[in-house]
Design a protein around this motif. Sequence first.
Motif, short mmCIF file in Angstrom:
data_model
loop_
_atom_site.label_atom_id
_atom_site.label_comp_id
_atom_site.label_asym_id
_atom_site.label_seq_id
_atom_site.Cartn_x
_atom_site.Cartn_y
_atom_site.Cartn_z
N THR A 168 2.87 14.14 2.22
CA THR A 168 2.10 13.29 3.11
C THR A 168 2.81 13.20 4.45
O THR A 168 4.03 13.03 4.49
N ALA A 169 2.06 13.31 5.52
CA ALA A 169 2.66 13.21 6.85
C ALA A 169 3.27 11.82 7.01
O ALA A 169 2.65 10.81 6.65
N ALA A 170 4.47 11.77 7.52
CA ALA A 170 5.17 10.49 7.71
C ALA A 170 4.44 9.66 8.76
O ALA A 170 4.08 10.15 9.82
N SER A 171 4.23 8.42 8.42
CA SER A 171 3.57 7.50 9.34
C SER A 171 4.54 7.10 10.45
O SER A 171 5.75 7.03 10.24
N SER A 172 3.99 6.81 11.61
CA SER A 172 4.83 6.38 12.73
C SER A 172 4.99 4.87 12.77
O SER A 172 5.66 4.34 13.65
N VAL A 173 4.39 4.18 11.83
CA VAL A 173 4.50 2.72 11.77
C VAL A 173 5.95 2.36 11.49
O VAL A 173 6.64 3.02 10.70
N GLU A 174 6.40 1.30 12.11
CA GLU A 174 7.80 0.88 12.02
C GLU A 174 8.26 0.59 10.59
O GLU A 174 9.40 0.84 10.23
N TYR A 175 7.38 0.09 9.76
CA TYR A 175 7.72 -0.30 8.39
C TYR A 175 7.36 0.76 7.35
O TYR A 175 7.41 0.50 6.15
N ALA A 176 7.01 1.96 7.77
CA ALA A 176 6.56 3.01 6.85
C ALA A 176 7.61 3.33 5.79
O ALA A 176 7.27 3.52 4.62
N HIS A 177 8.86 3.37 6.19
CA HIS A 177 9.90 3.71 5.21
C HIS A 177 9.99 2.67 4.10
O HIS A 177 10.28 3.00 2.95
N VAL A 178 9.71 1.41 4.41
CA VAL A 178 9.70 0.36 3.39
C VAL A 178 8.56 0.61 2.41
O VAL A 178 8.73 0.46 1.19
N ILE B 55 -1.32 4.18 -14.84
CA ILE B 55 -2.46 4.60 -14.02
C ILE B 55 -2.76 3.55 -12.95
O ILE B 55 -3.03 3.88 -11.80
N TYR B 56 -2.69 2.27 -13.32
CA TYR B 56 -2.90 1.20 -12.34
C TYR B 56 -1.83 1.27 -11.24
O TYR B 56 -2.14 1.06 -10.06
N ALA B 57 -0.62 1.55 -11.62
CA ALA B 57 0.45 1.68 -10.62
C ALA B 57 0.19 2.85 -9.69
O ALA B 57 0.42 2.75 -8.48
N LEU B 58 -0.30 3.96 -10.23
CA LEU B 58 -0.62 5.11 -9.39
C LEU B 58 -1.69 4.76 -8.37
O LEU B 58 -1.57 5.12 -7.18
N ILE B 59 -2.70 4.03 -8.78
CA ILE B 59 -3.75 3.59 -7.86
C ILE B 59 -3.15 2.70 -6.77
O ILE B 59 -3.43 2.88 -5.58
N LEU B 60 -2.30 1.77 -7.17
CA LEU B 60 -1.65 0.88 -6.20
C LEU B 60 -0.79 1.67 -5.21
O LEU B 60 -0.82 1.42 -4.00
N VAL B 61 -0.05 2.63 -5.71
CA VAL B 61 0.80 3.45 -4.85
C VAL B 61 -0.04 4.25 -3.86
O VAL B 61 0.30 4.34 -2.67
N PHE B 62 -1.13 4.81 -4.32
CA PHE B 62 -2.00 5.57 -3.41
C PHE B 62 -2.58 4.66 -2.33
O PHE B 62 -2.68 5.06 -1.17
N VAL B 63 -2.94 3.45 -2.71
CA VAL B 63 -3.43 2.49 -1.70
C VAL B 63 -2.34 2.19 -0.69
O VAL B 63 -2.59 2.18 0.52
N MET B 64 -1.12 1.97 -1.17
CA MET B 64 -0.01 1.68 -0.26
C MET B 64 0.26 2.84 0.70
O MET B 64 0.46 2.63 1.90
N ILE B 65 0.28 4.05 0.17
CA ILE B 65 0.62 5.22 1.00
C ILE B 65 -0.51 5.58 1.97
O ILE B 65 -0.27 5.82 3.15
#
Length: 185
Positions: free
Chosen positions: A104-114, A171-181
């Motif tokens: 995934t392309a790295a976001s330029s948002v300041e908090y992306a690494h978090v 599976i729920y965690a995977l969905i949550l992670v995809f939403v976060m990313i």
Amino acid sequence: LLTQIMLQTPALLGFVMSWLIHSSVTATITETEGLKLLASGIVFALGIIGPVIGLTLFGQESCKSAGINRNSFDALFGFTFISQGIIETPILLVFITAVTLCFTAASSVEYAHVVYLASAVCMGMSTLVPGISSGATAQTACQKITHNPEEYSTIANTSFLSQVFIETNAIYALILVFVMIFTLP
């Protein structure tokens, strides 16, 4: 032999993941991109612990059970193959997460690494209990099949259904992670 082959999946996927991470590192990598790749490695390293413990518990019991009641071997063989596939499901989910983080392309948002590191810990830790629990469920079912081979169908189906419900946590965690990313700007 089958249990040993299935236990090699995390090592094989780990090799692939390390190669992907290594090939993504360049001389001009940014801090956020580096932390994203670190998160990719963390999710895989954390995510395989529970399933490997579950596979080990179950593999040990399936071998022991085949020795206790040789007449149950045919039933145990099919049960072992399906159960190990179910127990390994979280490994595939963390592999998908790791590959997603890696490419995934790295976001330029300041908090992306978090967000990347939080996603790695979220997915990695969410597979710990389901992996162990699924292995323990299959382990107990294996014992029951050995002592009651005439009840194979009921025991196996109950175990498979239980394992599938256990795996939904990952599976729920995977969905949550995809939403976060993927909601990062």
